[in-house]
Scaffold this active site. Sequence first.
Site, PDB file in Angstrom:
ATOM      1  N   LYS A  80       0.856  -1.196   0.000  1.00  0.00           N
ATOM      2  CA  LYS A  80       0.000   0.000   0.000  1.00  0.00           C
ATOM      3  C   LYS A  80       0.886   1.237   0.000  1.00  0.00           C
ATOM      4  O   LYS A  80       1.906   1.278   0.695  1.00  0.00           O
ATOM      5  CB  LYS A  80      -0.911  -0.026   1.228  1.00  0.00           C
ATOM      6  N   SER A 155      -9.885   1.760   2.468  1.00  0.00           N
ATOM      7  CA  SER A 155      -9.001   2.540   1.638  1.00  0.00           C
ATOM      8  C   SER A 155      -7.921   1.730   0.916  1.00  0.00           C
ATOM      9  O   SER A 155      -7.304   2.226  -0.026  1.00  0.00           O
ATOM     10  CB  SER A 155      -8.304   3.604   2.492  1.00  0.00           C
ATOM     11  N   SER A 179     -10.194  -0.580   6.681  1.00  0.00           N
ATOM     12  CA  SER A 179      -9.577  -0.430   5.357  1.00  0.00           C
ATOM     13  C   SER A 179      -8.862  -1.658   4.805  1.00  0.00           C
ATOM     14  O   SER A 179      -8.462  -1.650   3.642  1.00  0.00           O
ATOM     15  CB  SER A 179      -8.584   0.730   5.359  1.00  0.00           C
TER      16      SER A 179
HETATM   17  N1  GLN Z   1     -13.258   4.124   5.786  1.00  0.00           N
HETATM   18  C1  GLN Z   1     -12.785   4.560   7.066  1.00  0.00           C
HETATM   19  C2  GLN Z   1     -12.355   6.017   6.975  1.00  0.00           C
HETATM   20  O1  GLN Z   1     -12.582   6.577   5.972  1.00  0.00           O
HETATM   21  C3  GLN Z   1     -11.622   3.685   7.517  1.00  0.00           C
HETATM   22  C4  GLN Z   1     -10.392   3.967   6.786  1.00  0.00           C
HETATM   23  C5  GLN Z   1      -9.235   3.100   7.222  1.00  0.00           C
HETATM   24  O2  GLN Z   1      -9.379   2.081   7.865  1.00  0.00           O
HETATM   25  N2  GLN Z   1      -8.048   3.575   6.910  1.00  0.00           N
HETATM   26  O3  GLN Z   1     -11.847   6.583   7.878  1.00  0.00           O
END
Ligand code: GLN
Length: 492
Positions: A80, A155, A179
């Site tokens: 990532k 994400s 995410s």
């Molecule tokens: N979708 C969640 C957010 O937007 C979690 C994101 C994540 O786990 N990095 O904060």
Amino acid sequence: MTPAVPVGALELAAAVRAGEVSATDAVEVALGAIEAHDGELHCFNTVTAEAARARARAVDERRRAGEPLGPLAGVPVALKDNLCTRGVETTCSSRILAGWRPPYDATVVEKVLAAGAVPVGKTNLDEFAMGSSTENSATGPTRNPWDRSRVPGGSSGGSAAAVAAGLVPLALGSDTGGSIRQPAALCGVVGIKPTYGLVSRYGLIAFASSLDQVGPFAATVADAAALLEAIAGHDPRDSTSLERPAPSLVGRLGEGVGGLRVGVVADFLADASPTCAAAVGAGAEALAAAGARVEEVAIPELLDGLAAYYLLAPAEASSNLARYDGVRYGLRVDAEEVAAMNARTRAAGFGAEVKRRIMLGTYVLSAGYYDAYYAQAQRVRTRIIQAFARAYAEVDVLLAPTTPSVAFELGAKLDDPLEMYLSDLFTIPTNLAGHPAVSVPFALGEEGLPVGLQVLAPALGEAAMCRTAAVLEEAAAPGARGPVGATREGAR
Ligand code: GLN
């Protein structure tokens, strides 16, 4: 000519160690698949083809010299793009970090290299890991390989889609509120969010430091567990790193769930789509058939997690992202004075969602509002931890849907942040508690798209959690998991 290279990570590493397949061939297969399909899918921000080839040659040299090879010898892995890689652009899919090349590797990157794995590139994400669809990316969205008109989740959408499309056997992501697990579910692959502190955060670019954790993606529970074993363990460079060795997971996956107490989180089912809710029932039956003692549990506090998270995570983000000032990293937009340069850089460098989080976080931390928002959210976090503790006094693991729905259409939730945030309703409580959870592909849902089941465990409960996931994987509907192949019939 494409050599026959095993698809699974553990199988491939065994073949490399046995000299049946070279690391070089394995890397060429991955690079070829990326070349053929990533133009359309956009899983990768950067492909490090030459470094990967050099690394593969080094693995092959070691084998020829009779030196010991690691557990992931020759296995291509995607990283990532919020994990620092020495000399390789690390952008968090943000304009503000465009062109930034870290002078060091994240600990997890050092560890995958030490295990013999071969990084092939950096994957797309929602900017600074804020989002659930990989659409909040300065480099454009990633597409879901099951249906290219849909999102891969986020994400860590690039990592999930790269494994789902069969471009790489393994990938790393990060999970602050879901995410890893949410994109794993939407792409039909396995994703693990480890116990907070089990995996080093050194070199993971911070979003919300009390919640962030790095974890693996793979097509199978065994491969994901193998990557988790490789990246876990104490790191003195992360002050929140637990002082304990990496757990042994792969060797114990076959032990089954006989006598294990499984609690089905009843509170989530009303907010899940018909097929996501039905999968939980079918999963519970499969576990019971395998000898687990399954019961329903009520933990209504978990539904308050989302509201607490959207105060705590932005608060931490507003502090963590203060460092992007045009001086130390990446982008700079010049001005007459320093303060104006800072402001112009941040205005041009951050996307809309990141700005929304910074403003929210700054607001909830400001004098006069701190107690009503930030402190109140901390109290809710404590109640969630206590509620989990009560549940885990009765059961060993919990079973829940990973997501409220299957993969949605690109653009469907972009104009409605609250709808987007609700994607993580079932995953966020785990992060607030610092617990581990895994998403495992289990069924085909609406539109024939994959549905993931989530197994949650108390802190350091990875072994029982992975065994449970392995049983669910065995019982999964045929065709429910990737890789789907980027050329899957009917892919749009
Ligand atoms: N979708 C969640 C957010 O937007 C979690 C994101 C994540 O786990 N990095 O904060």
